[in-house]
Write an enzyme that holds these catalytic residues in place. Structure first.
Site, PDB file in Angstrom:
ATOM      1  N   SER A  15      38.002  19.456  33.899  1.00  0.00           N
ATOM      2  CA  SER A  15      37.832  20.028  32.548  1.00  0.00           C
ATOM      3  C   SER A  15      38.198  19.005  31.473  1.00  0.00           C
ATOM      4  O   SER A  15      37.606  19.007  30.387  1.00  0.00           O
ATOM      5  CB  SER A  15      38.641  21.316  32.387  1.00  0.00           C
ATOM      6  OG  SER A  15      40.012  21.040  32.281  1.00  0.00           O
ATOM      7  N   LEU A  92      48.648   5.042  41.013  1.00  0.00           N
ATOM      8  CA  LEU A  92      47.983   3.743  41.043  1.00  0.00           C
ATOM      9  C   LEU A  92      48.975   2.694  41.530  1.00  0.00           C
ATOM     10  O   LEU A  92      50.172   2.763  41.217  1.00  0.00           O
ATOM     11  CB  LEU A  92      47.499   3.375  39.636  1.00  0.00           C
ATOM     12  CG  LEU A  92      46.422   4.283  39.035  1.00  0.00           C
ATOM     13  CD1 LEU A  92      46.103   3.835  37.618  1.00  0.00           C
ATOM     14  CD2 LEU A  92      45.162   4.265  39.905  1.00  0.00           C
ATOM     15  N   HIS A 108      49.242  14.690  30.909  1.00  0.00           N
ATOM     16  CA  HIS A 108      50.155  15.427  31.784  1.00  0.00           C
ATOM     17  C   HIS A 108      50.475  16.779  31.133  1.00  0.00           C
ATOM     18  O   HIS A 108      50.755  16.837  29.934  1.00  0.00           O
ATOM     19  CB  HIS A 108      51.434  14.618  32.002  1.00  0.00           C
ATOM     20  CG  HIS A 108      52.388  15.297  32.922  1.00  0.00           C
ATOM     21  ND1 HIS A 108      52.185  15.343  34.294  1.00  0.00           N
ATOM     22  CD2 HIS A 108      53.520  16.002  32.680  1.00  0.00           C
ATOM     23  CE1 HIS A 108      53.162  16.050  34.846  1.00  0.00           C
ATOM     24  NE2 HIS A 108      53.981  16.454  33.900  1.00  0.00           N
ATOM     25  N   ASP A 144      54.589   9.480  35.527  1.00  0.00           N
ATOM     26  CA  ASP A 144      54.563  10.134  34.208  1.00  0.00           C
ATOM     27  C   ASP A 144      55.655   9.599  33.275  1.00  0.00           C
ATOM     28  O   ASP A 144      56.237  10.357  32.486  1.00  0.00           O
ATOM     29  CB  ASP A 144      54.692  11.676  34.361  1.00  0.00           C
ATOM     30  CG  ASP A 144      53.619  12.245  35.269  1.00  0.00           C
ATOM     31  OD1 ASP A 144      52.471  11.784  35.189  1.00  0.00           O
ATOM     32  OD2 ASP A 144      53.930  13.149  36.081  1.00  0.00           O
TER      33      ASP A 144
HETATM   34  C1  GRF Z   1      45.401  18.842  33.986  1.00  0.00           C
HETATM   35  O1  GRF Z   1      46.328  19.882  33.811  1.00  0.00           O
HETATM   36  C2  GRF Z   1      46.029  17.506  33.711  1.00  0.00           C
HETATM   37  O2  GRF Z   1      46.987  17.550  32.704  1.00  0.00           O
HETATM   38  C3  GRF Z   1      46.690  17.165  35.028  1.00  0.00           C
HETATM   39  O3  GRF Z   1      45.785  17.638  36.001  1.00  0.00           O
HETATM   40  C4  GRF Z   1      45.003  18.700  35.469  1.00  0.00           C
HETATM   41  C5  GRF Z   1      43.571  18.302  35.619  1.00  0.00           C
HETATM   42  O4  GRF Z   1      42.685  19.294  35.199  1.00  0.00           O
HETATM   43  N1  GRF Z   1      46.979  15.755  35.117  1.00  0.00           N
HETATM   44  P1  GRF Z   1      41.149  18.970  35.042  1.00  0.00           P
HETATM   45  O5  GRF Z   1      40.666  18.417  36.384  1.00  0.00           O
HETATM   46  O6  GRF Z   1      40.987  17.972  33.938  1.00  0.00           O
HETATM   47  O7  GRF Z   1      40.506  20.286  34.717  1.00  0.00           O
END
Ligand code: GRF
Length: 209
Positions: A15, A92, A108, A144
């Site tokens: 998303s 990574l 994050h 993070d």
């Molecule tokens: C999101 O909540 C992002 O913050 C975290 O993983 C999730 C990924 O969601 N790192 P999407 O695949 O972008 O919908």
């Protein structure tokens, strides 16, 4: 198409990738996605990329070293200006991070440094915080821990469960990521140790003349 050349790394539903694609189409981001790279061939993010006509690359090496080597070769070939982690579930290697200093971003779903790692929204809910949110940051070698670019907060409501909190945070993620990427594209992010300074916009052309 001109502007920032981005590579997006994904593992799942994508998303945030979609928000970036939409942001480019709406000219909120001045740039293009040159490739979407996934470590999972079944990631829905790959379908989103294909629907938008973006090149997709799947790297499914089981061995960690082989994966990182292939990824690094792939990124060297692509020569992106910016690498975006968008739900990418692997760490990574230091070599990949050192090869693109100040040019890898992550999103994050917590207000870092609270709740790094997996299931950040569940951690926040279980801890009992009243304010949650998301963080866009540059990637360093920790989990993070890199310099923070932008954060956005949302309330935690009495009736929240993990899903409702995730959804509220996700909406903010999409906006914050698009904004941070465009700031980078405009050359307005300056890293000074742990701090990321957001520079003012360049003056419009008529102001210069
Ligand atoms: C999101 O909540 C992002 O913050 C975290 O993983 C999730 C990924 O969601 N790192 P999407 O695949 O972008 O919908």
């Amino acid at each position: 198409m001109t502007g920032l050349r981005m590579a997006v790394l994904v593992s799942g539903r994508g998303s945030n990738l979609q928000a970036i694609i939409d942001g480019i189409q709406a000219q909120k981001i001045h740039g293009e996605i040159i490739a979407v790279i996934s470590d999972k061939k079944e990631a829905y993010a790959l379908e989103r990329a294909q629907q938008a006509g973006i090149r997709t690359i799947v790297i499914e090496e089981a061995c960690r070293e082989a994966f990182q080597r292939t990824l690094l070769d792939c990124l060297h070939d692509l020569e992106p200006d910016l690498i975006l982690l968008a739900g990418f579930m692997r760490l990574l290697s230091p070599l990949v991070i050192q090869s693109f200093p100040g040019r890898i971003m992550n999103i994050h779903p917590s207000l870092l440094p609270s709740f790094p790692g997996l299931e950040a929204q569940r951690q926040a809910l279980e801890y009992g915080v009243k304010v949650a949110g998301c963080t866009v940051h540059f990637v360093d070698e920790g989990t993070d821990t890199g310099p923070i670019i932008l954060q956005a907060a949302v309330p935690v409501l009495e009736e929240d469960d993990v899903d409702s909190l995730c959804n509220r945070i996700l909406e903010m993620e999409h906006r914050a990521y698009v904004k941070a990427i465009e700031l980078f594209a405009q050359g307005r992010l300056e890293i000074e140790g742990r701090r990321v300074r957001i520079l003012p916009p360049a003056p419009a052309k008529e102001e210069i003349m």
